[in-house]
Design an enzyme around this catalytic site. Structure first.
Site, mmCIF file in Angstrom:
data_model
loop_
_atom_site.group_PDB
_atom_site.id
_atom_site.type_symbol
_atom_site.label_atom_id
_atom_site.label_comp_id
_atom_site.label_asym_id
_atom_site.label_seq_id
_atom_site.Cartn_x
_atom_site.Cartn_y
_atom_site.Cartn_z
ATOM 1 N N HIS A 1 0.815 -1.214 0.000
ATOM 2 C CA HIS A 1 0.000 0.000 0.000
ATOM 3 C C HIS A 1 0.851 1.267 0.000
ATOM 4 C CE1 HIS A 1 -3.349 2.649 0.511
ATOM 5 N NE2 HIS A 1 -4.172 1.734 0.974
ATOM 6 N N ASP B 1 -10.665 -3.509 -19.868
ATOM 7 C CA ASP B 1 -10.811 -4.484 -20.959
ATOM 8 C C ASP B 1 -9.451 -4.699 -21.617
ATOM 9 O OD1 ASP B 1 -11.369 -5.923 -23.233
ATOM 10 O OD2 ASP B 1 -12.880 -4.539 -24.008
#
Length: 458
Positions: free
Chosen positions: A165, A393
């Site tokens: 993180h 995508d």
């Protein structure tokens, strides 16, 4: 069973990285040094052969990943902890790379992308593990990012991401995932460049006149900051719940009917308030015993980029988060008005704190907020409807399912836009089965009888 087919290291294009890059960790980054890795899975339908996957898809994924790293060098870097105990920093040297694993699985793909409760342990074979840290004479080096692509013959593909993180928040990591998807789909980075969506790494846009980053490191430097891989079994199930646009409108209308002076509550406010109270109310049925006066905490991150003075560019890559925490007594959330009390409290803290006058104070208290909730009963949120990974995508269509695996261990719920329903939200939970069953019943019945008092009874 899941089998590793290949493990390789992906480097940025050689001509693009000719010298060492170092970036300091800002006061937004330092608190996350002690946080567990973030793990995400994206599942795609892919009804093609193994030969096509290995001969066509994998080479393109490798090439496009390398090209994406040209623009996201920090993800092929390491966080260095100096032996002198000085504040860590990020470094990339020529030859640093990103770990990529290619795997194959015969697990039930349709079950994995379902919404109903499934054994949480079955998702871990698709989650990449960060390489172990390395000891050097002057530093201990921690890799920050890795990827695994798992093929399900004739059914699908899962792309798994694990990141430290401290390297960046959701805005940064989601930006990378979408950039990689775009470069993979369009076989180049021209669209990314034309859209002017390249990341900004300039740490000077983060102002720290009070030296908060150094103060944070003084508090953290004696802690163990190495996190082991996830251990199984975790004895939880994962499930996804959809709040449709019509449900969200009902929740908003019910809040305004009870709290007419409240500023128009957002979809975020009513969704969180509803899930939070459903979770608290599911406790007794699952065997939880909680003192009536014990505090329940809800914590959520706020992107500070546009809310600082001066604002930080939206394309800034790194962490730029503050945290807000709501505290309500257990008995109040269990009571008739629990949902409305929660909605009002969440809406009020947003009204008071999410502005340019307050956000610096909020951001500078991030480590203190972390300390406050250690060991407490807390619900937090992973993800945001603002970051739509269902748009990622890679050339074979939009994802069928997003799973935020790291919520298994930190008491979070995941939240994102619904894939198939405009204006709806998708909620992911990881709970012991008995509590998940109780939550599911309360969640469904509450929506069914939203306007009746029975949902809000003890």
């Amino acid at each position: 069973m899941t089998t590793q087919l290949e493990h390789c290291e992906i480097l940025p294009p050689p001509a693009e990285v000719t010298h060492e890059l170092t970036l300091p960790l800002t006061f937004f980054d330092v608190p996350w040094l002690c946080f567990h890795p973030i793990q995400r899975l994206l599942f795609y339908e892919f009804p093609y052969s193994k030969a096509y996957f290995l001969e066509t898809i994998v080479p393109n994924l490798k090439d496009s990943l390398s090209l994406t790293l040209k623009h996201y060098i920090p993800l092929a870097s390491n966080i260095l902890y100096p032996a002198s105990n000085e504040k860590p920093f990020l470094r990339h040297v020529v030859g640093d790379s990103l770990s990529l694993t290619i795997a194959e699985s015969n697990e039930d793909f349709d079950s994995l992308i379902a919404n109903y409760a499934r054994d949480a342990d079955q998702f871990y074979p698709f989650v990449p593990q960060l390489p172990p840290p390395k000891e050097e004479p002057e530093y201990k080096t921690f890799p920050v990012f890795c990827v695994q692509v798992t093929f399900f013959p004739s059914h699908g593909v899962c792309i798994g991401f694990t990141n430290h993180h401290a390297i960046g928040d959701a805005s940064s990591i989601v930006g990378f995932i979408k950039a990689w998807a775009s470069i993979s789909k369009f076989r180049g980075d021209s669209q990314l460049i034309d859209a002017k969506s390249l990341p900004l790494f300039d740490r000077y846009v983060i102002k720290d006149p009070r030296g908060v980053g150094d103060l944070y490191w003084d508090q953290l430097k004696n802690l163990s900051l190495q996190f082991p891989p996830s251990h199984l079994p975790i004895n939880k199930v994962r499930a996804t719940y959809i709040l449709h646009q019509a449900d969200i409108k009902k929740l908003k209308d019910s809040v305004l009917a009870r709290k007419p002076d409240l500023v128009q509550p957002s979809s975020f406010v009513v969704t969180i308030a509803y899930v939070w109270t459903c979770l608290v109310k599911s406790g007794p049925a699952s065997g939880e015993e909680v003192d009536a006066d014990e505090l329940e905490y809800f914590g959520f991150a706020v992107d500070c980029r546009a809310r600082l003075n001066p604002p930080v560019p939206a394309s800034y890559f790194g962490n730029c988060l503050g945290a807000l925490i709501v505290k309500i007594k257990h008995k109040e959330l269990m009571a008739n008005e629990g949902f409305f009390i929660a909605a009002e409290a969440i809406a009020e803290i947003i009204r008071m704190k999410v502005n340019k006058d307050e956000m610096v104070k909020v951001a500078e208290n991030l480590l203190g907020d972390f300390h406050e909730v250690i060991g407490k009963r807390i619900l937090s949120v992973a993800g945001s409807p603002k970051f739509d990974l269902y748009d990622a995508d890679y050339g074979w269509g939009r994802p069928k399912k997003l799973e935020a695996v790291s919520i298994d261990g930190d008491g979070s719920m995941s939240l994102c836009k619904s894939r198939d329903s405009e204006g709806s939200l998708e909620i992911g939970l990881s709970l012991p089965k008995k509590k998940m069953d109780a939550f599911a019943a309360i969640f469904a019945s509450g929506l069914g009888i939203l306007s009746k008092e029975v949902f809000y009874s003890d």
